[in-house]
Design an enzyme around this catalytic site. Structure first.
Site, mmCIF file in Angstrom:
data_model
loop_
_atom_site.group_PDB
_atom_site.id
_atom_site.type_symbol
_atom_site.label_atom_id
_atom_site.label_comp_id
_atom_site.label_asym_id
_atom_site.label_seq_id
_atom_site.Cartn_x
_atom_site.Cartn_y
_atom_site.Cartn_z
ATOM 1 N N ASP A 18 0.910 -1.206 0.083
ATOM 2 C CA ASP A 18 -0.012 0.034 0.014
ATOM 3 C C ASP A 18 0.870 1.288 -0.038
ATOM 4 O O ASP A 18 2.212 1.023 0.316
ATOM 5 C CB ASP A 18 -0.924 -0.002 1.119
ATOM 6 C CG ASP A 18 -1.719 1.145 1.277
ATOM 7 O OD1 ASP A 18 -2.494 1.499 0.348
ATOM 8 O OD2 ASP A 18 -1.697 1.935 2.365
ATOM 9 N N SER A 19 0.306 2.295 -0.254
ATOM 10 C CA SER A 19 1.135 3.630 -0.120
ATOM 11 C C SER A 19 1.466 4.023 1.339
ATOM 12 O O SER A 19 2.630 4.669 1.529
ATOM 13 C CB SER A 19 0.294 4.752 -0.659
ATOM 14 O OG SER A 19 -0.897 4.996 0.159
ATOM 15 N N CYS A 81 -4.097 -1.409 -2.115
ATOM 16 C CA CYS A 81 -4.337 0.295 -2.109
ATOM 17 C C CYS A 81 -5.257 0.550 -3.623
ATOM 18 O O CYS A 81 -5.090 0.042 -4.594
ATOM 19 C CB CYS A 81 -2.834 0.903 -2.314
ATOM 20 S SG CYS A 81 -2.961 2.460 -2.831
ATOM 21 N N GLU A 160 -4.876 9.102 9.594
ATOM 22 C CA GLU A 160 -3.467 8.984 9.857
ATOM 23 C C GLU A 160 -3.191 9.607 11.102
ATOM 24 O O GLU A 160 -2.181 9.315 11.838
ATOM 25 C CB GLU A 160 -2.501 9.484 8.741
ATOM 26 C CG GLU A 160 -2.992 8.612 7.621
ATOM 27 C CD GLU A 160 -1.558 8.168 6.793
ATOM 28 O OE1 GLU A 160 -0.246 8.430 7.395
ATOM 29 O OE2 GLU A 160 -1.658 7.117 6.068
ATOM 30 N N CYS A 192 -10.931 2.983 -0.388
ATOM 31 C CA CYS A 192 -9.609 3.431 0.075
ATOM 32 C C CYS A 192 -9.269 2.356 1.198
ATOM 33 O O CYS A 192 -10.176 2.383 1.997
ATOM 34 C CB CYS A 192 -9.561 4.861 0.543
ATOM 35 S SG CYS A 192 -8.141 5.484 1.242
ATOM 36 N N HIS A 194 -7.945 2.732 3.690
ATOM 37 C CA HIS A 194 -7.657 3.147 5.048
ATOM 38 C C HIS A 194 -9.149 3.364 5.548
ATOM 39 O O HIS A 194 -9.129 3.434 6.964
ATOM 40 C CB HIS A 194 -7.271 4.964 4.804
ATOM 41 C CG HIS A 194 -5.655 5.048 4.956
ATOM 42 N ND1 HIS A 194 -5.054 4.720 3.703
ATOM 43 C CD2 HIS A 194 -4.930 5.756 5.789
ATOM 44 C CE1 HIS A 194 -3.763 5.128 4.101
ATOM 45 N NE2 HIS A 194 -3.763 5.677 5.090
HETATM 46 N N1 DGL Z 1 -4.623 3.578 1.102
HETATM 47 C C1 DGL Z 1 -4.840 4.387 -0.138
HETATM 48 C C2 DGL Z 1 -5.884 3.514 -1.152
HETATM 49 O O1 DGL Z 1 -6.442 2.627 -0.643
HETATM 50 C C3 DGL Z 1 -4.888 5.551 -0.113
HETATM 51 C C4 DGL Z 1 -3.927 6.536 0.660
HETATM 52 C C5 DGL Z 1 -3.097 7.243 -0.218
HETATM 53 O O2 DGL Z 1 -3.735 8.246 -0.883
HETATM 54 O O3 DGL Z 1 -1.946 7.215 -0.668
HETATM 55 O O4 DGL Z 1 -6.111 4.323 -2.112
#
Ligand code: DGL
Length: 275
Positions: A18-19, A81, A160, A192, A194
């Protein structure tokens, strides 16, 4: 890209990236559903967020992190991600010598199965929403379904910051989701990785009539199927494990995610991107 010359073995780990830390919501589902598997996770915390970046940049980052996972012996790659899945999946499928799956198709399938009135909402980063990836995936499965999408760029920094239950978070959710709830959706895709950390706050705002779909569970099912297809499932006597590496040292959010997900990540390693 370097090809693995030796055959892939079922004992090798599943590579997940993931990012940042958001992909741990997918890891939690993978651990639950595939307890015999070894998982090697890389969070690109040095370059998070991906969500406001261009497709070319997100593709480059995704290829670099996947290459790192291959050097750690990944037998398959899970793009945990939505942003990277929406921008880079075709290129990764083309380049990588191992099976690859993202989170968008599993999320789309879950949403189509869940909706009763045929109107699905999708929330995600700017890049994910701009790509129209969920619309395409949902319409490929069910052309008659209506999809209304909304980019919610403030949600990732809020999560976050660890503000999972806060009046500020509630206000941001209300600001973003007001129009969406009034549009008549009965299902909302958390597009997303997150966002599952905000499930309680989102459910409180949306009420009981809108179902939340998180692609983590369906992604874990898809990973299990893909491993079976390629005869790469870990043997049943194997002890599953989780190793986490980040491209920049962990901050407080890792503890927030660990607590919220009931996930023990152990010692965190640092991973260096090869350029
Ligand atoms: N976790 C990332 C996603 O699923 C989003 C976070 C980011 O913007 O890097 O899109």
């Amino acid at each position: 890209m370097d090809q693995t010359t030796t055959p892939i073995s079922s004992h090798q780990p599943i590579g997940v990236f993931d990012s940042g830390i958001g992909g741990l919501t997918v890891v939690a589902e993978l651990r639950r559903r595939l307890p015999h598997e070894a998982i090697f996770y890389i969070g690109d915390t040095a370059r998070v967020p991906y969500g406001n970046k261009s497709q070319a940049t997100i593709e480059r980052y995704s290829v670099e992190i996947s290459e790192l996972l291959l050097t750690r012996g990944a037998k398959m790659i899970v793009v945990a991600c939505n942003t990277a899945s929406s921008q880079a999946l075709p290129q990764l499928e083309h380049l990588l010598p191992v099976p690859v799956t993202g989170v968008i198709l599993p999320g789309a399938k879950a949403a189509v199965a869940r909706t009763k009135n045929g109107h699905i909402g999708v929330i995600g980063t700017r890049a994910t929403v701009r790509s129209g990836a969920y619309e395409k995936a949902i319409h490929a499965l069910a052309p008659e379904v209506r999809v209304t999408s909304k980019a919610c760029p403030m949600l990732v920094p809020t999560i976050e910051e660890g503000w999972l239950q806060s009046s500020i978070t509630d206000a941001i959710i209300a600001e973003y989701l007001g129009d969406l709830t009034e549009s008549g959706i009965d299902t909302l895709v958390l597009g997303c990785t997150h966002y599952p950390l905000l499930k309680k706050a989102l459910a409180r705002y949306l009420g009981p009539d809108i179902r939340l779909v998180d692609s983590g569970e369906n992604c874990a099912i898809a990973v299990g199927e893909l491993l079976e297809t390629h005869r790469l499932s870990a043997p049943k006597e194997a002890q599953g494990s989780l190793q986490v590496a980040l491209t920049d040292p962990a901050d407080v959010f890792l503890t927030v995610a660990e607590e919220a997900l009931g996930l023990s990540v152990g010692e965190i390693h640092t991973a260096q991107v090869q350029k």
